[in-house]
Every structure is written in C-alpha cells, then in structure tokens.
Write an enzyme that holds these catalytic residues in place. Sequence first.
Site, PDB file in Angstrom:
ATOM      1  N   GLY A  46     -14.212   9.570  -3.580  1.00 37.43           N
ATOM      2  CA  GLY A  46     -14.657   8.208  -4.708  1.00 37.43           C
ATOM      3  C   GLY A  46     -15.086   7.398  -4.195  1.00 37.43           C
ATOM      4  O   GLY A  46     -15.653   6.036  -4.989  1.00 37.43           O
ATOM      5  N   GLU A 101     -10.033   2.749  -1.040  1.00 36.53           N
ATOM      6  CA  GLU A 101     -10.083   3.346  -1.662  1.00 36.53           C
ATOM      7  C   GLU A 101     -11.068   2.841  -3.093  1.00 36.53           C
ATOM      8  O   GLU A 101     -10.832   1.617  -3.150  1.00 36.53           O
ATOM      9  CB  GLU A 101      -8.262   3.590  -1.608  1.00 36.53           C
ATOM     10  CG  GLU A 101      -7.818   4.377  -3.797  1.00 36.53           C
ATOM     11  CD  GLU A 101      -8.662   5.570  -3.627  1.00 36.53           C
ATOM     12  OE1 GLU A 101      -8.970   5.952  -2.805  1.00 36.53           O
ATOM     13  OE2 GLU A 101      -7.700   7.133  -3.185  1.00 36.53           O
ATOM     14  N   ASP A 102     -10.625   4.172  -3.878  1.00 35.77           N
ATOM     15  CA  ASP A 102     -11.801   3.403  -5.529  1.00 35.77           C
ATOM     16  C   ASP A 102     -10.528   3.229  -6.243  1.00 35.77           C
ATOM     17  O   ASP A 102     -11.119   1.573  -6.769  1.00 35.77           O
ATOM     18  CB  ASP A 102     -12.671   4.804  -6.085  1.00 35.77           C
ATOM     19  CG  ASP A 102     -11.776   6.014  -5.916  1.00 35.77           C
ATOM     20  OD1 ASP A 102     -10.400   5.825  -5.615  1.00 35.77           O
ATOM     21  OD2 ASP A 102     -12.442   7.309  -6.433  1.00 35.77           O
ATOM     22  N   ASP A 105      -4.052   3.936  -9.224  1.00 31.16           N
ATOM     23  CA  ASP A 105      -3.157   4.811 -10.023  1.00 31.16           C
ATOM     24  C   ASP A 105      -1.841   4.991 -10.406  1.00 31.16           C
ATOM     25  O   ASP A 105      -1.787   3.458 -10.235  1.00 31.16           O
ATOM     26  CB  ASP A 105      -4.156   5.828 -10.995  1.00 31.16           C
ATOM     27  CG  ASP A 105      -4.058   5.629 -11.924  1.00 31.16           C
ATOM     28  OD1 ASP A 105      -4.258   5.185 -12.907  1.00 31.16           O
ATOM     29  OD2 ASP A 105      -4.003   7.198 -11.793  1.00 31.16           O
ATOM     30  N   PHE A 154      -9.922   5.870 -18.467  1.00 29.29           N
ATOM     31  CA  PHE A 154     -10.240   6.281 -17.569  1.00 29.29           C
ATOM     32  C   PHE A 154     -12.049   6.116 -16.893  1.00 29.29           C
ATOM     33  O   PHE A 154     -12.570   5.984 -17.762  1.00 29.29           O
ATOM     34  CB  PHE A 154     -10.198   7.835 -18.379  1.00 29.29           C
ATOM     35  CG  PHE A 154     -10.716   9.225 -17.004  1.00 29.29           C
ATOM     36  CD1 PHE A 154      -9.493   9.336 -15.685  1.00 29.29           C
ATOM     37  CD2 PHE A 154     -12.010   9.330 -16.487  1.00 29.29           C
ATOM     38  CE1 PHE A 154     -10.102  10.050 -15.140  1.00 29.29           C
ATOM     39  CE2 PHE A 154     -11.837  10.468 -15.379  1.00 29.29           C
ATOM     40  CZ  PHE A 154     -10.856  10.921 -14.854  1.00 29.29           C
ATOM     41  N   VAL A 155     -12.065   5.764 -16.091  1.00 30.62           N
ATOM     42  CA  VAL A 155     -12.813   4.644 -15.935  1.00 30.62           C
ATOM     43  C   VAL A 155     -14.251   5.942 -14.791  1.00 30.62           C
ATOM     44  O   VAL A 155     -13.616   7.277 -13.699  1.00 30.62           O
ATOM     45  CB  VAL A 155     -13.273   3.603 -15.086  1.00 30.62           C
ATOM     46  CG1 VAL A 155     -12.728   2.527 -16.012  1.00 30.62           C
ATOM     47  CG2 VAL A 155     -12.027   3.478 -14.217  1.00 30.62           C
ATOM     48  N   ASP A 161     -16.026   9.518 -10.514  1.00 31.96           N
ATOM     49  CA  ASP A 161     -16.123  10.797 -11.023  1.00 31.96           C
ATOM     50  C   ASP A 161     -15.274  11.228 -12.238  1.00 31.96           C
ATOM     51  O   ASP A 161     -13.371  10.837 -12.562  1.00 31.96           O
ATOM     52  CB  ASP A 161     -15.996  12.365 -10.040  1.00 31.96           C
ATOM     53  CG  ASP A 161     -14.820  12.510  -9.794  1.00 31.96           C
ATOM     54  OD1 ASP A 161     -13.699  11.755  -9.191  1.00 31.96           O
ATOM     55  OD2 ASP A 161     -14.394  14.081 -10.143  1.00 31.96           O
ATOM     56  N   ARG A 167     -21.033  10.261 -10.868  1.00 32.96           N
ATOM     57  CA  ARG A 167     -20.815   9.535  -9.689  1.00 32.96           C
ATOM     58  C   ARG A 167     -22.331   8.612  -9.301  1.00 32.96           C
ATOM     59  O   ARG A 167     -21.915   7.450  -8.180  1.00 32.96           O
ATOM     60  CB  ARG A 167     -20.404  10.207  -7.748  1.00 32.96           C
ATOM     61  CG  ARG A 167     -19.072  11.036  -8.088  1.00 32.96           C
ATOM     62  CD  ARG A 167     -19.087  11.222  -7.155  1.00 32.96           C
ATOM     63  NE  ARG A 167     -17.839  12.661  -7.084  1.00 32.96           N
ATOM     64  CZ  ARG A 167     -15.966  12.681  -6.318  1.00 32.96           C
ATOM     65  NH1 ARG A 167     -15.717  11.462  -6.354  1.00 32.96           N
ATOM     66  NH2 ARG A 167     -16.033  13.883  -6.998  1.00 32.96           N
TER      67      ARG A 167
END
Length: 183
Positions: A46, A101-102, A105, A154-155, A161, A167
């Site tokens: 990600g 990191e993307d 969460d 949720f993105v 993805d 992506r």
Amino acid sequence: MPQGLYVIDEMISAKAIAARIEALCREIVAEYGNTDKLVVVGLLRGSFVFIADLVRELSLPIEVDFLEASSYGDSMESSREVRILKDLRGPIEGLDVLVVEDIVDTGHTLNHVTRLLRSRKPARLRSIALLDKPSRREVDFRADWIGFEIPDEFVVGYGIDYAQRNRNLPFIGKVRFVDQDDG
Ligand code: IMP
Ligand code: MG
C-alpha cells in the site's frame, strides 16, 4: 467488506496530498538533517505510491528498502497477529530509519513492525503514515508523522486497494456501496 457494486467518492485530492507531502518532508529533513544515510522502509504494497512521492521531496542521502507484513484476525479471538512475508534486504543496526505506511487502522501492523525493527538497534527509528483512522485503534500506537486523519471509512487510491483494485487512482477516495435494488 460487503461484495457488490460500489462507487468511489473523492476524499483527498492529488493536489492536497502533494501539498501535505511537501510540508511533511520539511519536518522530516529537519529531524534527520545531519544524517549520513536515511533508510526509507516502505511497507508493501500500500505504501508504494506514497514512498515514491515522499523520497523525491526528501533532500537527504537515502536508501530504499521494503518489508511486507500481513495482519489477520483469528475468527475466535479479537487479538491480531502480524506475519512478516518479506523482510528487509539489508541490516539497519546503527542506521537512521524511516518506516512508511499507507494507513494506521487498528495499529497492529505498525506497532509490530516498529518493535521488530527497533530490536535491530537502528540509530533513529521514526514512522510516517499517509492516513490515520484513530477511531479504529486497538493498540496504543502513534506514528511520528501523519498525512491526514480520516474517519472510519474504507478508502482506496494512491496505492491503497480494495481487493487489489483501485491502487492506481491518483487521489484518496472513499468506497460507497450501491444498493442494486435501489433503481
Ligand atoms: P492495522 O493498522 O494493522 O489495522 O492495518 C493497517 C493496514 O490495513 C493498512 O496497511 C492497510 O493495508 C489496511 N487498511 C486499513 N484500512 C484500510 C482502508 O480503508 N482501505 C484499504 N486498506 C486498509
Ligand atoms: Mg498495508
């Protein structure tokens, strides 16, 4: 996640992401300004777009390495386990390291990865995440730098993805499921 038809509503534009990265990189350069070498560690998959934009704004001597972790929940337990699927190519002992990191969460992934990397005795270890969903946190973890705090949505896009798709969107969008019976 439910399966089915969905649309993607833009949440953070490509322009806003670029502006935020410029500001973050000024802070990162100030933090690591005197480094001989900064190892930028991208968490696959990600972070691959974020890391590409980030390193091009970092006026520091850098190397790039990647690590792949997968977190999964045991259906009977609320605790999460993180597995290392692909480790770094090089040692980081005594080096300056920035983990990229993307999304943070629940926090399990970055919490586990930063503990693992800290056990290898880097000189300075910091972390950056493009997105943070603090309302979802299950462990007490804070990245040193955050691009944007977002609500529990949720993105996708900008490297992130949904079931391996989307992506390549240049912006961050939120996934909205469409009721197929709803005309
Ligand atoms: P956690 O912090 O260990 O729960 O996991 C973070 C990882 O979950 C991220 O690196 C993403 O791979 C994934 N993730 C969390 N939220 C989202 C989302 O909204 N869209 C896509 N992937 C997500
Ligand atoms: Mg991930």
